[in-house]
Design a protein around this motif. Structure first.
Motif, PDB file in Angstrom:
ATOM      1  N   PHE A 187       0.751  -1.229   0.050  1.00  0.00           N
ATOM      2  CA  PHE A 187      -0.079   0.134  -0.031  1.00  0.00           C
ATOM      3  C   PHE A 187       0.872   1.195   0.091  1.00  0.00           C
ATOM      4  O   PHE A 187       0.451   2.171  -0.414  1.00  0.00           O
ATOM      5  N   SER A 188       2.054   1.120   0.417  1.00  0.00           N
ATOM      6  CA  SER A 188       3.052   2.241   0.387  1.00  0.00           C
ATOM      7  C   SER A 188       3.386   2.699  -0.980  1.00  0.00           C
ATOM      8  O   SER A 188       3.904   3.798  -1.218  1.00  0.00           O
ATOM      9  N   ARG A 212      -4.740   8.413  -4.576  1.00  0.00           N
ATOM     10  CA  ARG A 212      -6.210   8.428  -5.237  1.00  0.00           C
ATOM     11  C   ARG A 212      -6.527   7.179  -5.778  1.00  0.00           C
ATOM     12  O   ARG A 212      -7.627   6.924  -6.061  1.00  0.00           O
ATOM     13  N   ASN A 213      -5.662   5.985  -5.526  1.00  0.00           N
ATOM     14  CA  ASN A 213      -6.020   4.923  -6.159  1.00  0.00           C
ATOM     15  C   ASN A 213      -5.887   3.935  -4.826  1.00  0.00           C
ATOM     16  O   ASN A 213      -6.473   2.636  -4.826  1.00  0.00           O
ATOM     17  N   LEU A 247       1.834   3.886  -9.441  1.00  0.00           N
ATOM     18  CA  LEU A 247       2.533   3.257  -8.133  1.00  0.00           C
ATOM     19  C   LEU A 247       3.713   4.233  -8.172  1.00  0.00           C
ATOM     20  O   LEU A 247       4.525   4.568  -9.305  1.00  0.00           O
ATOM     21  N   ARG A 248       4.607   4.203  -7.028  1.00  0.00           N
ATOM     22  CA  ARG A 248       5.818   5.090  -6.958  1.00  0.00           C
ATOM     23  C   ARG A 248       6.679   4.191  -7.228  1.00  0.00           C
ATOM     24  O   ARG A 248       6.766   2.869  -6.746  1.00  0.00           O
ATOM     25  N   ARG A 294       9.127   8.344  -8.481  1.00  0.00           N
ATOM     26  CA  ARG A 294       8.042   9.274  -9.321  1.00  0.00           C
ATOM     27  C   ARG A 294       6.939   8.366  -9.389  1.00  0.00           C
ATOM     28  O   ARG A 294       7.129   7.156  -9.214  1.00  0.00           O
ATOM     29  N   TRP A 295       5.882   8.669  -9.851  1.00  0.00           N
ATOM     30  CA  TRP A 295       4.582   8.050 -10.115  1.00  0.00           C
ATOM     31  C   TRP A 295       4.524   7.779 -11.402  1.00  0.00           C
ATOM     32  O   TRP A 295       4.588   8.337 -12.494  1.00  0.00           O
ATOM     33  N   ARG A 296       4.107   6.432 -11.612  1.00  0.00           N
ATOM     34  CA  ARG A 296       4.086   5.787 -13.172  1.00  0.00           C
ATOM     35  C   ARG A 296       2.696   5.112 -13.104  1.00  0.00           C
ATOM     36  O   ARG A 296       2.316   4.402 -12.130  1.00  0.00           O
ATOM     37  N   TRP A 297       2.283   5.047 -14.202  1.00  0.00           N
ATOM     38  CA  TRP A 297       0.753   4.377 -14.471  1.00  0.00           C
ATOM     39  C   TRP A 297       1.096   2.865 -14.883  1.00  0.00           C
ATOM     40  O   TRP A 297       1.858   2.531 -15.613  1.00  0.00           O
TER      41      TRP A 297
END
Length: 98
Positions: free
Chosen positions: A34-35, A40-41, A66-67, A72-75
């Motif tokens: 979960f970390s 938002r997800n 996900l980080r 960075r955040w990536r889809w």
């Protein structure tokens, strides 16, 4: 592929998962799945995994951020499958970067 226990702890991540999440093969992932999930997800992911544990839902899919190991955040597209009723009880999460 990530393998989670019933509380959402990453028990194992294969080499492909390390690459998809932009970690080196010898890097250690934060064990709490979960970390890694964007805020938002997070609610949906937690709800769906709870249904897998308590209501025996067999599979679910997500489009989520996900980080990565680079911060960075990536889809990703993810498919989670419930294998908690097997000898090596786990939830299998297959990740596909977008």
């Amino acid at each position: 592929m990530l393998y989670l226990d019933r509380s959402g702890t990453i028990q194992r991540a294969n080499e492909s998962a390390h690459r998809a999440l932009e970690y080196g093969i010898d890097d250690t992932l934060e064990p709490c799945f979960f970390s890694h999930v964007h805020g938002r997800n997070l609610h949906r992911v937690m709800r769906d995994l709870a249904h897998m544990v308590s209501h025996r839902t067999q599979r679910t899919r997500w489009l989520l951020r996900l980080r990565t190991g680079n911060g960075r955040w990536r889809w990703y597209r993810a498919m989670a499958r419930n294998h908690l009723d097997r000898a090596n009880a786990r939830i299998q999460v297959q990740l596909r970067p977008l």
